[in-house]
Design an enzyme around this catalytic site. Sequence first.
Site, PDB file in Angstrom:
ATOM      1  N   CYS A  95       0.827  -1.214   0.000  1.00  0.00           N
ATOM      2  CA  CYS A  95       0.000   0.000   0.000  1.00  0.00           C
ATOM      3  C   CYS A  95       0.857   1.258   0.000  1.00  0.00           C
ATOM      4  O   CYS A  95       0.346   2.347  -0.234  1.00  0.00           O
ATOM      5  CB  CYS A  95      -0.949  -0.001   1.194  1.00  0.00           C
ATOM      6  SG  CYS A  95      -0.103  -0.013   2.771  1.00  0.00           S
ATOM      7  N   ASP A 109       2.258   2.650   2.538  1.00  0.00           N
ATOM      8  CA  ASP A 109       2.135   3.447   3.759  1.00  0.00           C
ATOM      9  C   ASP A 109       3.393   3.332   4.618  1.00  0.00           C
ATOM     10  O   ASP A 109       4.046   2.299   4.637  1.00  0.00           O
ATOM     11  CB  ASP A 109       0.913   3.000   4.558  1.00  0.00           C
ATOM     12  CG  ASP A 109      -0.381   3.350   3.827  1.00  0.00           C
ATOM     13  OD1 ASP A 109      -0.308   4.100   2.836  1.00  0.00           O
ATOM     14  OD2 ASP A 109      -1.445   2.886   4.249  1.00  0.00           O
ATOM     15  N   CYS A 154      -3.018   5.196   5.665  1.00  0.00           N
ATOM     16  CA  CYS A 154      -4.483   5.180   5.686  1.00  0.00           C
ATOM     17  C   CYS A 154      -5.007   5.486   7.089  1.00  0.00           C
ATOM     18  O   CYS A 154      -4.247   5.541   8.049  1.00  0.00           O
ATOM     19  CB  CYS A 154      -4.968   3.815   5.235  1.00  0.00           C
ATOM     20  SG  CYS A 154      -4.682   2.566   6.488  1.00  0.00           S
ATOM     21  N   CYS A 178      -2.511  -3.024   8.548  1.00  0.00           N
ATOM     22  CA  CYS A 178      -2.192  -1.684   9.059  1.00  0.00           C
ATOM     23  C   CYS A 178      -1.744  -1.770  10.522  1.00  0.00           C
ATOM     24  O   CYS A 178      -0.821  -1.063  10.938  1.00  0.00           O
ATOM     25  CB  CYS A 178      -3.392  -0.751   8.944  1.00  0.00           C
ATOM     26  SG  CYS A 178      -4.317  -0.936   7.412  1.00  0.00           S
TER      27      CYS A 178
HETATM   28 FE1  FES Z   1      -1.668   0.034   4.250  1.00  0.00          FE
HETATM   29 FE2  FES Z   1      -3.455   0.797   5.934  1.00  0.00          FE
HETATM   30  S1  FES Z   1      -3.763   0.439   3.836  1.00  0.00           S
HETATM   31  S2  FES Z   1      -1.330   0.643   6.264  1.00  0.00           S
END
Ligand code: FES
Length: 145
Positions: A33, A35, A59, A103
Site C-alpha cells: 500500500c 504506507d 491510511c 495496518c
Molecule cells: Fe496500508 Fe493501511 S492500507 S497501512
Amino acid sequence: MYSEKVIDHFSNPRNVGEIENASGVGTVGNAKCGDIMRIYFDIDENQVIRDVKFKTFGCGAAVATSSMATELVKGKTVYEALEVTNKAVMEALDGLPPVKVHCSLLAEEAIHAALWDYAEKNNIVIEGLKKPVNDIAETLEEEEY
Ligand code: FES
C-alpha cells in the site's frame, strides 16, 4: 465498518509528532500500500518509555493503530512494549475490518523497529526482539519524507 474507537483515534490521534534526539526511532513501510509509519521513543535509564511520538503517512487505520500503539506503550518498559502486538492494538481499538489488519501489523513493526534502534544505539540485546522485516530505516536514512 469502523469501531468508534478507530474513528476517534483517526480523527484525534494521540502522540503525533517527533522527539529530538530520540532513544530509538523505528520506520517501517508496507510495500503493497506504500504506507509509512515512524515511531520515536524517549527511554529512561530504567528502560521505561517515558515519551513516545509518531508520524504516519498512511491510511486511516494506520493512523488509528499507531495512535493506539503509542498509548499502549507509554510508561511501559521495553520488555512490556514488546508484548504490545498488533492483536493487542486491534483489541484496544475494538477490532479492525479484515482488509485493514496489515495496518495494525505496521504499528507492531514500528514499535519493534524503534526498540531495535534503541538496542543498537545502546549496545544491548533485548531478548525476544527481532529486526522487523519491513524496517526501512536504511533505505530512508538520508532522505526526509
Ligand atoms: Fe496500508 Fe493501511 S492500507 S497501512
